[in-house]
Design a protein around this motif. Structure first.
Motif, mmCIF file in Angstrom:
data_model
loop_
_atom_site.group_PDB
_atom_site.id
_atom_site.type_symbol
_atom_site.label_atom_id
_atom_site.label_comp_id
_atom_site.label_asym_id
_atom_site.label_seq_id
_atom_site.Cartn_x
_atom_site.Cartn_y
_atom_site.Cartn_z
ATOM 1 N N VAL A 32 0.835 -1.204 0.000
ATOM 2 C CA VAL A 32 0.000 0.000 0.000
ATOM 3 C C VAL A 32 0.868 1.252 0.000
ATOM 4 O O VAL A 32 1.746 1.397 0.866
ATOM 5 N N ALA A 33 0.620 2.146 -0.955
ATOM 6 C CA ALA A 33 1.266 3.455 -0.944
ATOM 7 C C ALA A 33 0.351 4.424 -0.211
ATOM 8 O O ALA A 33 -0.807 4.599 -0.594
ATOM 9 N N LEU A 34 0.851 5.041 0.858
ATOM 10 C CA LEU A 34 0.072 6.023 1.618
ATOM 11 C C LEU A 34 0.540 7.407 1.186
ATOM 12 O O LEU A 34 1.694 7.773 1.400
ATOM 13 N N VAL A 35 -0.367 8.136 0.540
ATOM 14 C CA VAL A 35 0.011 9.439 -0.017
ATOM 15 C C VAL A 35 -0.984 10.513 0.419
ATOM 16 O O VAL A 35 -2.086 10.218 0.878
ATOM 17 N N GLY A 36 -0.580 11.752 0.236
ATOM 18 C CA GLY A 36 -1.422 12.893 0.591
ATOM 19 C C GLY A 36 -0.529 14.115 0.719
ATOM 20 O O GLY A 36 0.688 13.977 0.851
ATOM 21 N N PRO A 37 -1.121 15.319 0.707
ATOM 22 C CA PRO A 37 -0.309 16.532 0.792
ATOM 23 C C PRO A 37 0.452 16.621 2.116
ATOM 24 O O PRO A 37 0.157 15.879 3.053
#
Ligand code: ADP
Length: 250
Positions: A32-37
């Protein structure tokens, strides 16, 4: 059984709400890639999963156990976001820092055994830092330190590996090596969560995308991301297909 189940998670620092009603689950073998600003709550979410912060509401189950009662932290590898201030580890050598990934999981007395030495040697080899084994950690470049900390996170062959921006200090060659190594661990059955800013590339490696911005914006496969009308509305078609990285296949 899911490796991780997060339900209705809420968190605030003082009065500032940081995570709002986050729910998702991660299956065995997911990557799982956890992304966000910046400031979207990624590191906070990781720290809650690991028990380093207590949520304001909601639950976290790891391998079917409530986080509070989870008995097998030795199954979990963690690479924190910031390279610890060298003085904190001074004068530990590279080998000793990697050994901490084993020692911290032992009960007292914490002797290393022969097969521990072999595990340390293997982890140093995988990260191509065998030559650095006796050098003080504090004397290394940031990129070298990051490789040492990756070795520490994987030395115990974790079933579940959680990494917070592990490639930020790596040069392109070492980044490729790192992703190949994590792919091997994943193919060997390890479940992976990786926090990354590298939205343009992570779709080449990971199987799922978890996008948060204090609340959960999207969770699913890259194919689902590619076809999601909600995502088109949020990101626009161009960014959507740069991120999905599989546009030809979608
Ligand atoms: P990300 O990892 O997505 O950049 P973080 O989880 O580090 O986001 O931070 C989320 C928000 O919480 C940010 O606005 C940050 O400033 C704030 N924050 C982080 N740590 C603390 C803290 N110890 N005290 C107060 N606010 C914090």
């Amino acid at each position: 059984m899911d490796v991780l189940t997060v339900r209705n998670l809420n968190f605030r620092y003082n009065t500032a709400e940081i995570l709002k009603n986050i729910s998702f689950s991660v299956g065995a073998g997911d990557y799982v890639a956890l992304v966000g600003p910046n400031g979207s709550g990624k590191t906070t979410l990781i720290k809650i999963i690991l028990g380093l912060l207590a949520p304001y509401g909601g639950t976290v189950d790891i391998f079917g156990h409530g986080r509070e009662y989870f008995p097998h932290w030795d199954k979990i590898g963690y690479l924190p976001q910031k390279v610890a201030h060298p003085n904190q580890l001074f004068p530990a050598s590279v080998r000793e820092v990697v050994a901490m990934g084993l020692i911290s999981r032992k009960r007292f007395p914490r002797y290393l055994r022969r097969n521990d030495e072999e595990k340390i040697g293997a982890a140093l080899g995988l990260l191509d830092i065998t030559d650095l084994a006796r050098i003080p950690f504090a004397e290394l470049s940031l990129g070298q330190q990051q490789r040492v900390l990756v070795a520490r996170a994987i030395v115990n062959k974790p079933d579940f590996l959680i990494m917070d921006e592990p490639t930020s200090a790596l040069d392109p060659e070492n980044r490729e090596r790192f992703f190949a190594l994590i792919q091997d661990l994943n193919r060997g059955g390890a479940t992976i969560i990786i926090v990354t800013h590298d939205l343009g590339n992570i779709g080449r490696y990971s199987s799922k995308l978890l996008y948060i911005d204090k609340r959960l914006i999207f969770y699913g496969s890259f194919e689902e991301f590619c076809h999601s009308k909600d995502v088109t509305q949020l990101f626009g078609e161009y960014a959507q297909h740069i991120i999905c990285h599989r546009h030809d296949a979608c």
